[in-house]
Write a protein that holds these residues in place. Structure first.
Motif, PDB file in Angstrom:
ATOM      1  N   ARG A 249       0.747  -1.243   0.059  1.00  0.00           N
ATOM      2  CA  ARG A 249       0.009  -0.133   0.006  1.00  0.00           C
ATOM      3  C   ARG A 249       0.782   1.184   0.157  1.00  0.00           C
ATOM      4  NH1 ARG A 249      -3.628  -3.383   3.473  1.00  0.00           N
ATOM      5  NH2 ARG A 249      -5.666  -2.986   2.621  1.00  0.00           N
ATOM      6  N   GLY A 250       2.258   1.180  -0.055  1.00  0.00           N
ATOM      7  CA  GLY A 250       3.187   2.315   0.271  1.00  0.00           C
ATOM      8  C   GLY A 250       3.199   2.980   1.654  1.00  0.00           C
ATOM      9  N   ILE A 251       2.908   2.052   2.637  1.00  0.00           N
ATOM     10  CA  ILE A 251       3.086   2.576   3.797  1.00  0.00           C
ATOM     11  C   ILE A 251       4.479   2.363   4.448  1.00  0.00           C
ATOM     12  CG2 ILE A 251       2.031   2.451   6.334  1.00  0.00           C
ATOM     13  CD1 ILE A 251      -0.632   1.666   5.240  1.00  0.00           C
ATOM     14  N   THR A 252       5.047   3.242   4.960  1.00  0.00           N
ATOM     15  CA  THR A 252       6.424   3.154   5.642  1.00  0.00           C
ATOM     16  C   THR A 252       6.059   3.397   7.143  1.00  0.00           C
ATOM     17  OG1 THR A 252       6.818   5.592   5.543  1.00  0.00           O
ATOM     18  CG2 THR A 252       7.827   3.698   3.759  1.00  0.00           C
ATOM     19  N   ASP A 254       6.636   5.113  10.342  1.00  0.00           N
ATOM     20  CA  ASP A 254       7.119   6.348  11.142  1.00  0.00           C
ATOM     21  C   ASP A 254       6.505   6.358  12.488  1.00  0.00           C
ATOM     22  OD1 ASP A 254       8.704   7.037   8.885  1.00  0.00           O
ATOM     23  OD2 ASP A 254       6.596   7.898   7.843  1.00  0.00           O
ATOM     24  N   HIS A 255       5.564   5.421  12.871  1.00  0.00           N
ATOM     25  CA  HIS A 255       4.679   5.667  14.081  1.00  0.00           C
ATOM     26  C   HIS A 255       4.203   4.196  14.328  1.00  0.00           C
ATOM     27  CE1 HIS A 255       1.410   6.574  16.664  1.00  0.00           C
ATOM     28  NE2 HIS A 255       2.016   8.030  16.733  1.00  0.00           N
ATOM     29  N   ASP A 257       1.354   3.317  15.093  1.00  0.00           N
ATOM     30  CA  ASP A 257      -0.017   2.989  14.704  1.00  0.00           C
ATOM     31  C   ASP A 257       0.173   2.376  13.176  1.00  0.00           C
ATOM     32  OD1 ASP A 257      -1.195   3.977  16.938  1.00  0.00           O
ATOM     33  OD2 ASP A 257      -1.955   5.869  16.335  1.00  0.00           O
ATOM     34  N   GLN A 258       1.171   2.431  12.644  1.00  0.00           N
ATOM     35  CA  GLN A 258       1.048   2.245  11.132  1.00  0.00           C
ATOM     36  C   GLN A 258       1.383   0.667  11.154  1.00  0.00           C
ATOM     37  OE1 GLN A 258       4.074   5.603  10.139  1.00  0.00           O
ATOM     38  NE2 GLN A 258       2.436   5.769   8.303  1.00  0.00           N
ATOM     39  N   ALA A 260       0.515  -1.155  13.453  1.00  0.00           N
ATOM     40  CA  ALA A 260      -0.702  -1.989  13.784  1.00  0.00           C
ATOM     41  C   ALA A 260      -1.529  -2.239  12.968  1.00  0.00           C
ATOM     42  CB  ALA A 260      -1.368  -1.010  15.044  1.00  0.00           C
ATOM     43  N   LEU A 261      -1.513  -1.682  11.667  1.00  0.00           N
ATOM     44  CA  LEU A 261      -2.526  -2.202  10.459  1.00  0.00           C
ATOM     45  C   LEU A 261      -1.676  -3.297   9.670  1.00  0.00           C
ATOM     46  CD1 LEU A 261      -2.752   1.607   8.814  1.00  0.00           C
ATOM     47  CD2 LEU A 261      -4.241   0.494  10.334  1.00  0.00           C
ATOM     48  N   LEU A 264      -4.321  -6.715   9.634  1.00  0.00           N
ATOM     49  CA  LEU A 264      -5.864  -6.486   9.257  1.00  0.00           C
ATOM     50  C   LEU A 264      -5.982  -7.129   8.121  1.00  0.00           C
ATOM     51  CD1 LEU A 264      -6.136  -2.460   9.916  1.00  0.00           C
ATOM     52  CD2 LEU A 264      -7.198  -4.574  11.085  1.00  0.00           C
ATOM     53  N   HIS A 268      -7.992  -9.290  10.158  1.00  0.00           N
ATOM     54  CA  HIS A 268      -9.307  -8.425  10.225  1.00  0.00           C
ATOM     55  C   HIS A 268      -9.224  -8.229  11.729  1.00  0.00           C
ATOM     56  CE1 HIS A 268     -10.833  -8.730   6.288  1.00  0.00           C
ATOM     57  NE2 HIS A 268     -10.611  -9.929   6.403  1.00  0.00           N
ATOM     58  N   ARG A 269     -10.163  -8.085  12.638  1.00  0.00           N
ATOM     59  CA  ARG A 269     -10.422  -7.598  13.892  1.00  0.00           C
ATOM     60  C   ARG A 269      -9.442  -8.485  14.720  1.00  0.00           C
ATOM     61  NH1 ARG A 269     -14.620  -5.821  18.289  1.00  0.00           N
ATOM     62  NH2 ARG A 269     -15.844  -5.049  16.251  1.00  0.00           N
ATOM     63  N   PHE A 272      -5.876  -7.080  14.299  1.00  0.00           N
ATOM     64  CA  PHE A 272      -5.688  -5.940  15.189  1.00  0.00           C
ATOM     65  C   PHE A 272      -5.470  -6.343  16.677  1.00  0.00           C
ATOM     66  CE2 PHE A 272      -7.112  -2.412  17.961  1.00  0.00           C
ATOM     67  CZ  PHE A 272      -5.982  -1.320  17.149  1.00  0.00           C
TER      68      PHE A 272
END
Lengths: 406, 133
Positions: A249-252, A254-255, A257-258, A260-261, A264, A268-269, A272
């Motif tokens: 998805r292009g997510i790096t 930096d946090h 929270d990112q 934690a995805l 999913l 799914h739940r 998480f």
């Protein structure tokens, strides 16, 4: 094999698997996957082989010599020499402890949205309370067993059906196509997360606490290689899942929270909450181990009374050591250090200081006054020495480059 | 005296490292923008499917807002006007999404996610124009 021995091996392997992942190995693997795809899997493989060798050696050392690594280092090299690894490992281990407490706090922040710094003291208190009231067996077996929740990453990796040829090619070291400094920084962070000296110093103390003798040498070998290999596979699974869910998805990262995805898509739940539980338990288990490792290092090196199974009043200085270490680690979080950056930096710093902790230990492992016929072979010496020196050189070069590059 | 000779270069190196780390390159900012945009989209969709709690989705949006504000502030000078604008544009999408999530308004969040998809498409086409086919 006797049933009791089989049970001991099974328990030991499960404990090693459950205790392998911690905030450093999870976040370095996740970031490597998100930034470089499968390309850094080789670092996990190399780190796993080196850690399994070192764990096997430290268990063998404790079982045959009856010494922990720290007290043998002082005995063999003298107090003046011992101060060097004591200070280097002490500083790095306190940063590592802060990173693990940060991992616990990050999990709590993800679950509650209450900021990390508010969780620092409660997390420290929980860690301290278990060390103060608990026994070695409860910490080693109980909490590490809870760490089996991290198997969720293995399940997710299987469900995502990765391209096996891509995975296989990642196991062979290759040069990066871009962001070379960051690539090598992540490589040394992965190695530092895998080969944290606190882990194998802790393991030798455990062997002495549990009164191992020469009859444990074979069991120790199976537990070390079996448990660490499966643990390394879980670490690889984190990287694979990060490739297929975050990089796709292009997510790096930096946090926290990112990160934690990442579970999913396949779970799914459950994914998480599996991530939250994994991060919390793995970090908690590691925080306990690192705090104990710091206290073991100081107490054994300085000749104090020590033992997690003793009452705090019977080994007061040992208990004070882990108490101070835990609260210093927590204060670093309260003052606002970013736990994710702290984690990556500490793992790289661990690599830079590896020779100080490992080379004297290798000297002990080749000393027949301690090990008799159980001294190291050429191959294990060469594998560990090569990995440690490569990790150190890469760390010394890449840490300033990473700092300069932001 | 020797200590002073050493201190100079070490201090200079540390300061230059600090100075560099405060000014990310345009490529890094673009990557960060795309990453947070994808993060917001993933968290928003996960919230719609009841895979993540409301407080977590809100926290992701706060973290994204803070990170984007940091990027925006690091971009000084007229040559970064367009990138600063993109950061501000993405940041502007965050508050309505937070409101939709706190009201538990699925329809409003879907609308915001559709706007975010348009923003992503524009980012991608700009990236293609910049780097060539």
């Amino acid at each position: 094999m006797k049933p009791k021995q089989l049970l001991e091996i099974t328990l030991g392997v499960f404990t090693s698997i459950g205790g392998f992942l911690e905030v450093g190995s999870m976040m370095t693997a996740a970031q490597a996957g998100a930034d470089f795809g499968y390309q850094l899997l080789w670092a996990i493989l190399l780190g796993t082989i080196c850690l399994a060798s070192l764990i096997e050696m430290s268990g063998r050392f404790a079982a045959v010599s009856g010494h922990t690594i720290a007290d043998a280092l002082r005995e063999r090299f003298g107090l003046h020499f011992f101060i060097v690894p004591l200070v280097a490992m002490g500083v790095v281990s306190i940063l590592l402890l802060a990173a693990e407490l940060g991992g616990m706090c990050a999990a709590l922040q993800i679950a509650t949205a209450v900021a990390i710094r508010w969780w620092a003291m409660p997390a420290a208190l929980l860690t301290w309370l278990l060390l103060w009231r608990g026994t070695f067996g409860m910490i080693e077996k109980g909490v590490s067993m809870l760490g089996l929740v991290t198997v969720v990453f293995g399940v997710a990796a299987i469900l995502l059906a990765p391209d096996l040829s891509g995975v296989a090619s990642g196991l062979v070291p290759s040069l990066p196509h871009e962001k070379a400094a960051h690539y090598w920084f992540l490589a040394v962070s992965i190695l530092g997360a895998a080969i944290a000296p606190a882990v194998f110093y802790f393991y030798s103390s455990g062997g002495v606490e549990e009164k191992w003798d020469e009859s444990h040498v074979a069991t120790n070998r199976i537990v070390a290689w079996g448990g660490i290999t499966f643990g390394g596979i879980l670490s690889g699974a984190v990287l694979i899942v990060a490739v297929l869910t975050l990089q796709a998805r292009g997510i790096t990262i930096d946090h926290f929270d990112q990160a934690a995805l990442m579970l999913l898509d396949p779970l799914h739940r459950i994914g998480f909450w599996g991530f939250v539980a994994s991060l919390f338990i793995a970090s908690f288990s590691a925080a306990l181990e690192v705090a104990l490792a710091i206290a073991y290092l100081i107490a054994q090196g300085l000749g104090w009374n020590w033992g997690e199974d003793l009452k705090p009043r019977d080994d007061a200085r040992f208990s004070v050591s882990y108490t101070v270490a835990i609260f210093v680690g927590a204060i670093l979080l309260v003052v606002g250090l970013d736990p994710l950056k702290l984690t990556l930096f500490t793992m790289a710093l661990t690599s830079a200081t590896l020779p100080i902790a490992v080379v004297p230990f290798l000297v002990l492992m080749n000393d027949d006054a301690y090990l008799g016929r159980y001294t190291n072979g050429y191959l294990s010496n060469a594998v560990v020495l090569f990995t440690v020196l490569v990790a150190c050189v890469l760390a010394v070069v890449s840490i300033p480059l990473e700092l300069a590059g932001g | 005296m020797r200590r002073h000779h050493l201190a100079g270069p070490v201090l200079a190196a540390l300061l230059s490292a600090g100075a560099c780390s405060g000014t990310p390159s345009d490529d890094e900012v673009r990557e960060t923008l795309a990453s947070w945009s994808a993060t917001i989209r993933t968290a928003g969709n996960a919230w719609l499917q009841h895979d993540v709690p409301t407080r977590f989705a809100g926290d992701v949006l706060s973290a994204a807002g803070d990170a984007l504000q940091g990027e925006e502030e690091s971009l000084t000078g007229t040559e970064h006007t367009m990138l600063r604008g993109r950061c501000a544009e993405l940041r502007a999408l965050i508050q309505p999404m937070r409101d939709a999530i706190s009201r538990r308004d699925d329809a409003a969040l879907r609308k915001q996610l559709a706007t975010l998809a348009l923003f992503d498409a524009r980012l991608r086409s700009e990236e293609r124009a910049r780097t060539g086919p």
